[in-house]
Motif scaffolding. Structure first.
Motif, PDB file in Angstrom:
ATOM      1  N   ARG A   1       0.841  -1.215   0.000  1.00 20.88           N
ATOM      2  CA  ARG A   1       0.000   0.000   0.000  1.00 20.88           C
ATOM      3  C   ARG A   1       0.865   1.250   0.000  1.00 20.88           C
ATOM      4  NH1 ARG A   1      -2.859  -2.560   3.900  1.00 20.88           N
ATOM      5  NH2 ARG A   1      -2.051  -1.392   5.665  1.00 20.88           N
ATOM      6  N   SER A   2       1.910   1.200   0.802  1.00 22.94           N
ATOM      7  CA  SER A   2       2.787   2.359   0.951  1.00 22.94           C
ATOM      8  C   SER A   2       3.561   2.618  -0.347  1.00 22.94           C
ATOM      9  CB  SER A   2       3.732   2.103   2.126  1.00 22.94           C
ATOM     10  OG  SER A   2       4.594   3.178   2.330  1.00 22.94           O
ATOM     11  N   LYS A   3       4.128   1.574  -0.909  1.00 22.50           N
ATOM     12  CA  LYS A   3       4.875   1.714  -2.176  1.00 22.50           C
ATOM     13  C   LYS A   3       3.991   2.333  -3.262  1.00 22.50           C
ATOM     14  CE  LYS A   3       8.377   0.636  -4.989  1.00 22.50           C
ATOM     15  NZ  LYS A   3       9.746   1.106  -4.763  1.00 22.50           N
TER      16      LYS A   3
ATOM     17  N   VAL B   1       1.849   4.558  -3.179  1.00 21.12           N
ATOM     18  CA  VAL B   1       1.501   5.991  -3.084  1.00 21.12           C
ATOM     19  C   VAL B   1       2.138   6.808  -4.192  1.00 21.12           C
ATOM     20  CG1 VAL B   1       1.140   5.977  -0.578  1.00 21.12           C
ATOM     21  CG2 VAL B   1       3.380   6.659  -1.492  1.00 21.12           C
ATOM     22  N   TRP B   2       3.194   6.283  -4.787  1.00 24.50           N
ATOM     23  CA  TRP B   2       3.869   7.065  -5.829  1.00 24.50           C
ATOM     24  C   TRP B   2       3.201   6.909  -7.191  1.00 24.50           C
ATOM     25  CZ3 TRP B   2       5.924  10.048  -2.642  1.00 24.50           C
ATOM     26  CH2 TRP B   2       6.724   9.635  -1.574  1.00 24.50           C
ATOM     27  N   GLY B   3       2.053   6.215  -7.243  1.00 24.90           N
ATOM     28  CA  GLY B   3       1.260   6.188  -8.473  1.00 24.90           C
ATOM     29  C   GLY B   3       1.621   5.095  -9.461  1.00 24.90           C
TER      30      GLY B   3
ATOM     31  N   ARG C   1      13.973  -1.759   4.416  1.00 21.73           N
ATOM     32  CA  ARG C   1      12.582  -1.300   4.250  1.00 21.73           C
ATOM     33  C   ARG C   1      12.334  -0.073   5.110  1.00 21.73           C
ATOM     34  NH1 ARG C   1       9.208  -5.908   2.695  1.00 21.73           N
ATOM     35  NH2 ARG C   1      10.679  -7.628   2.648  1.00 21.73           N
ATOM     36  N   LEU C   2      11.507   0.812   4.584  1.00 20.24           N
ATOM     37  CA  LEU C   2      10.936   1.891   5.405  1.00 20.24           C
ATOM     38  C   LEU C   2       9.619   2.263   4.742  1.00 20.24           C
ATOM     39  CD1 LEU C   2      10.900   3.989   7.634  1.00 20.24           C
ATOM     40  CD2 LEU C   2      12.309   5.458   6.208  1.00 20.24           C
ATOM     41  N   PHE C   3       8.531   1.921   5.393  1.00 21.62           N
ATOM     42  CA  PHE C   3       7.210   2.141   4.800  1.00 21.62           C
ATOM     43  C   PHE C   3       6.255   2.689   5.845  1.00 21.62           C
ATOM     44  CE2 PHE C   3       8.997  -1.139   1.988  1.00 21.62           C
ATOM     45  CZ  PHE C   3       8.828  -0.503   0.772  1.00 21.62           C
ATOM     46  N   VAL C   4       5.528   3.720   5.441  1.00 23.17           N
ATOM     47  CA  VAL C   4       4.547   4.356   6.327  1.00 23.17           C
ATOM     48  C   VAL C   4       3.164   4.211   5.690  1.00 23.17           C
ATOM     49  CG1 VAL C   4       3.805   6.594   7.265  1.00 23.17           C
ATOM     50  CG2 VAL C   4       6.229   5.947   7.313  1.00 23.17           C
ATOM     51  N   GLU C   5       2.167   4.010   6.521  1.00 25.14           N
ATOM     52  CA  GLU C   5       0.767   3.893   6.056  1.00 25.14           C
ATOM     53  C   GLU C   5       0.413   5.145   5.251  1.00 25.14           C
ATOM     54  OE1 GLU C   5      -2.148   1.957   5.204  1.00 25.14           O
ATOM     55  OE2 GLU C   5      -1.453   1.020   7.061  1.00 25.14           O
TER      56      GLU C   5
ATOM     57  N   LEU D   1       1.224   9.742   5.768  1.00 22.09           N
ATOM     58  CA  LEU D   1       2.454  10.334   5.243  1.00 22.09           C
ATOM     59  C   LEU D   1       2.583  11.765   5.725  1.00 22.09           C
ATOM     60  CD1 LEU D   1       2.874   9.178   1.526  1.00 22.09           C
ATOM     61  CD2 LEU D   1       3.595   8.070   3.657  1.00 22.09           C
ATOM     62  N   ARG D   2       3.843  12.163   5.902  1.00 22.64           N
ATOM     63  CA  ARG D   2       4.183  13.522   6.364  1.00 22.64           C
ATOM     64  C   ARG D   2       3.691  13.781   7.779  1.00 22.64           C
ATOM     65  NH1 ARG D   2       6.949  16.874   2.233  1.00 22.64           N
ATOM     66  NH2 ARG D   2       6.996  15.486   0.452  1.00 22.64           N
ATOM     67  N   GLY D   3       3.490  12.704   8.542  1.00 31.02           N
ATOM     68  CA  GLY D   3       3.041  12.867   9.924  1.00 31.02           C
ATOM     69  C   GLY D   3       4.142  12.602  10.937  1.00 31.02           C
ATOM     70  N   GLY D   4       5.356  12.351  10.463  1.00 32.60           N
ATOM     71  CA  GLY D   4       6.487  12.181  11.375  1.00 32.60           C
ATOM     72  C   GLY D   4       6.899  10.736  11.633  1.00 32.60           C
ATOM     73  N   ALA D   5       6.104   9.758  11.166  1.00 31.84           N
ATOM     74  CA  ALA D   5       6.454   8.352  11.437  1.00 31.84           C
ATOM     75  C   ALA D   5       7.737   7.951  10.709  1.00 31.84           C
ATOM     76  CB  ALA D   5       5.301   7.433  11.027  1.00 31.84           C
ATOM     77  N   GLY D   6       7.910   8.451   9.481  1.00 31.08           N
ATOM     78  CA  GLY D   6       9.118   8.113   8.723  1.00 31.08           C
ATOM     79  C   GLY D   6      10.370   8.579   9.442  1.00 31.08           C
ATOM     80  N   ARG D   7      10.328   9.785   9.978  1.00 32.21           N
ATOM     81  CA  ARG D   7      11.489  10.302  10.708  1.00 32.21           C
ATOM     82  C   ARG D   7      11.806   9.429  11.942  1.00 32.21           C
ATOM     83  NH1 ARG D   7      13.513  15.443  11.168  1.00 32.21           N
ATOM     84  NH2 ARG D   7      11.672  16.451  10.294  1.00 32.21           N
ATOM     85  N   VAL D   8      10.771   9.036  12.675  1.00 32.65           N
ATOM     86  CA  VAL D   8      10.975   8.224  13.884  1.00 32.65           C
ATOM     87  C   VAL D   8      11.557   6.852  13.511  1.00 32.65           C
ATOM     88  CG1 VAL D   8       9.769   7.049  15.776  1.00 32.65           C
ATOM     89  CG2 VAL D   8       9.192   9.418  15.207  1.00 32.65           C
TER      90      VAL D   8
ATOM     91  N   ALA E   1      16.833   3.603  -2.783  1.00 29.49           N
ATOM     92  CA  ALA E   1      15.577   4.297  -2.515  1.00 29.49           C
ATOM     93  C   ALA E   1      14.641   4.330  -3.714  1.00 29.49           C
ATOM     94  CB  ALA E   1      15.868   5.736  -2.092  1.00 29.49           C
ATOM     95  N   ASP E   2      13.366   4.382  -3.410  1.00 26.79           N
ATOM     96  CA  ASP E   2      12.423   4.782  -4.440  1.00 26.79           C
ATOM     97  C   ASP E   2      12.772   6.220  -4.837  1.00 26.79           C
ATOM     98  OD1 ASP E   2       9.344   3.945  -5.373  1.00 26.79           O
ATOM     99  OD2 ASP E   2       9.832   6.081  -5.432  1.00 26.79           O
ATOM    100  N   PRO E   3      12.747   6.545  -6.131  1.00 25.97           N
ATOM    101  CA  PRO E   3      13.132   7.915  -6.541  1.00 25.97           C
ATOM    102  C   PRO E   3      12.325   8.995  -5.825  1.00 25.97           C
ATOM    103  CG  PRO E   3      12.958   6.491  -8.461  1.00 25.97           C
ATOM    104  CD  PRO E   3      12.486   5.676  -7.300  1.00 25.97           C
ATOM    105  N   ASP E   4      11.056   8.740  -5.546  1.00 24.77           N
ATOM    106  CA  ASP E   4      10.233   9.750  -4.874  1.00 24.77           C
ATOM    107  C   ASP E   4      10.548   9.874  -3.387  1.00 24.77           C
ATOM    108  OD1 ASP E   4       8.490  10.947  -6.882  1.00 24.77           O
ATOM    109  OD2 ASP E   4       7.710   8.920  -7.145  1.00 24.77           O
ATOM    110  N   ALA E   5      11.192   8.865  -2.830  1.00 23.45           N
ATOM    111  CA  ALA E   5      11.556   8.910  -1.405  1.00 23.45           C
ATOM    112  C   ALA E   5      12.954   9.492  -1.200  1.00 23.45           C
ATOM    113  CB  ALA E   5      11.478   7.507  -0.798  1.00 23.45           C
TER     114      ALA E   5
ATOM    115  N   GLU F   1      17.531  12.525   1.877  1.00 26.17           N
ATOM    116  CA  GLU F   1      18.453  13.669   1.893  1.00 26.17           C
ATOM    117  C   GLU F   1      18.105  14.592   3.061  1.00 26.17           C
ATOM    118  OE1 GLU F   1      17.974  14.534  -2.512  1.00 26.17           O
ATOM    119  OE2 GLU F   1      20.124  14.906  -2.212  1.00 26.17           O
ATOM    120  N   ARG F   2      16.811  14.762   3.290  1.00 27.39           N
ATOM    121  CA  ARG F   2      16.362  15.571   4.430  1.00 27.39           C
ATOM    122  C   ARG F   2      16.844  14.972   5.751  1.00 27.39           C
ATOM    123  NH1 ARG F   2      14.970  20.433   5.502  1.00 27.39           N
ATOM    124  NH2 ARG F   2      13.505  20.683   7.192  1.00 27.39           N
ATOM    125  N   MET F   3      16.966  13.639   5.785  1.00 31.23           N
ATOM    126  CA  MET F   3      17.427  12.952   6.991  1.00 31.23           C
ATOM    127  C   MET F   3      18.958  12.929   7.082  1.00 31.23           C
ATOM    128  SD  MET F   3      14.649  12.073   8.593  1.00 31.23           S
ATOM    129  CE  MET F   3      13.906  13.573   7.938  1.00 31.23           C
TER     130      MET F   3
END
Ligand SMILES: CC(C)(COP(=O)(O)OP(=O)(O)OC[C@H]1O[C@@H](n2cnc3c(N)ncnc32)[C@H](O)[C@@H]1OP(=O)(O)O)[C@@H](O)C(=O)NCCC(=O)NCCS
Length: 149
Positions: free
Chosen positions: A20-22, A24-26, A77-81, A85-92, A113-117, A122-124
C-alpha cells in the motif's frame, strides 16, 4: 506512536502495508505486481532488526528493517501507512534504523531508494551516491544514498 519488534503473526499484514505504501507514488498494477515478491516479508526477516511503529491503541502505521553486512548497514525497508504520510512516522522509524545500525557497529547506512523517497533521505542527512538496478524491475535504475554513522 511507539516502536516495537515485528511479530511472526503479522508478517502478511505488514507485507500488505509495504505494498500500500509503495503504491503511493502512483505505480500501475503491473509495476506493483512485479514488486510483490521483493516486498513480501518471510519468517527469516524476523532474524533481522525489523521494527514496527504503532499508535497507542495498537494500530500499525509503519515499519523499518535494516540488514548488516560487514561493517555496513542497509536500510532494507521503510514504509509508512499512506494516510499518515508527512506525519512524522518516517522520521521516527529512520532514527531507529540509524541508532540500531550504530549499536550493531555499522559505520554507514546505505539506502536503495524509491526515486520519490530520495528527497526524504536527503532531508534525513543522507547523500546521493549514484544509482543501482532495482531489485524488482529489470532495467530500472534507482538512487543509492549513504549516511555516514
Ligand atoms: C519516505 C517515507 C517513509 C517518509 O515518511 P513520512 O512519515 O512521510 O516522513 P516524515 O513525516 O517523518 O517527514 C520527515 C521530513 O521529511 C520530509 N519529507 C517526507 N517525505 C518527503 C518526500 N517524499 N520528499 C521530500 N521531503 C519529504 C517532511 O516534509 C519532513 O520534513 P521536515 O524536516 O521539514 O519536518 C514515506 O513517504 C513512505 O512511506 N513512502 C512510501 C513508501 C516508500 O517509498 N518508502 C521508501 C522506500 S525506499
Amino acid at each position: 506512536m511507539r516502536l516495537r519488534p515485528a511479530r511472526a503473526d503479522e508478517l502478511a499484514e505488514l507485507t500488505e502495508l509495504c505494498l500500500r505504501s509503495k503504491a503511493v507514488w502512483g505505480y500501475d498494477a503491473a509495476f506493483m505486481a512485479a514488486c510483490r515478491n521483493e516486498l513480501t516479508l518471510h519468517p527469516r526477516d524476523l532474524d533481522t532488526p525489523l521494527q514496527v511503529a504503532e499508535t497507542d491503541d495498537g494500530h500499525v502505521i509503519g515499519l523499518a528493517q535494516i540488514r548488516l553486512a560487514g561493517g555496513e548497514a542497509e536500510l532494507a525497508r521503510l514504509f509508512v501507512e499512506p494516510v499518515l504520510l508527512r506525519g512524522g512516522a518516517g522520521r521516527v522509524l529512520f532514527a531507529w534504523a540509524v541508532t540500531e545500525a550504530r549499536r550493531l557497529g555499522a559505520d554507514r547506512l546505505t539506502i536503495e531508494a524509491d526515486p520519490d523517497a530520495a528527497p526524504f533521505y536527503e532531508r534525513m542527512g543522507a547523500r546521493l551516491a549514484g544509482e543501482v538496478p532495482s531489485g524488482s524491475i529489470a532495467g530500472r535504475m534507482i538512487p543509492r544514498l549513504v549516511l555516514t554513522l
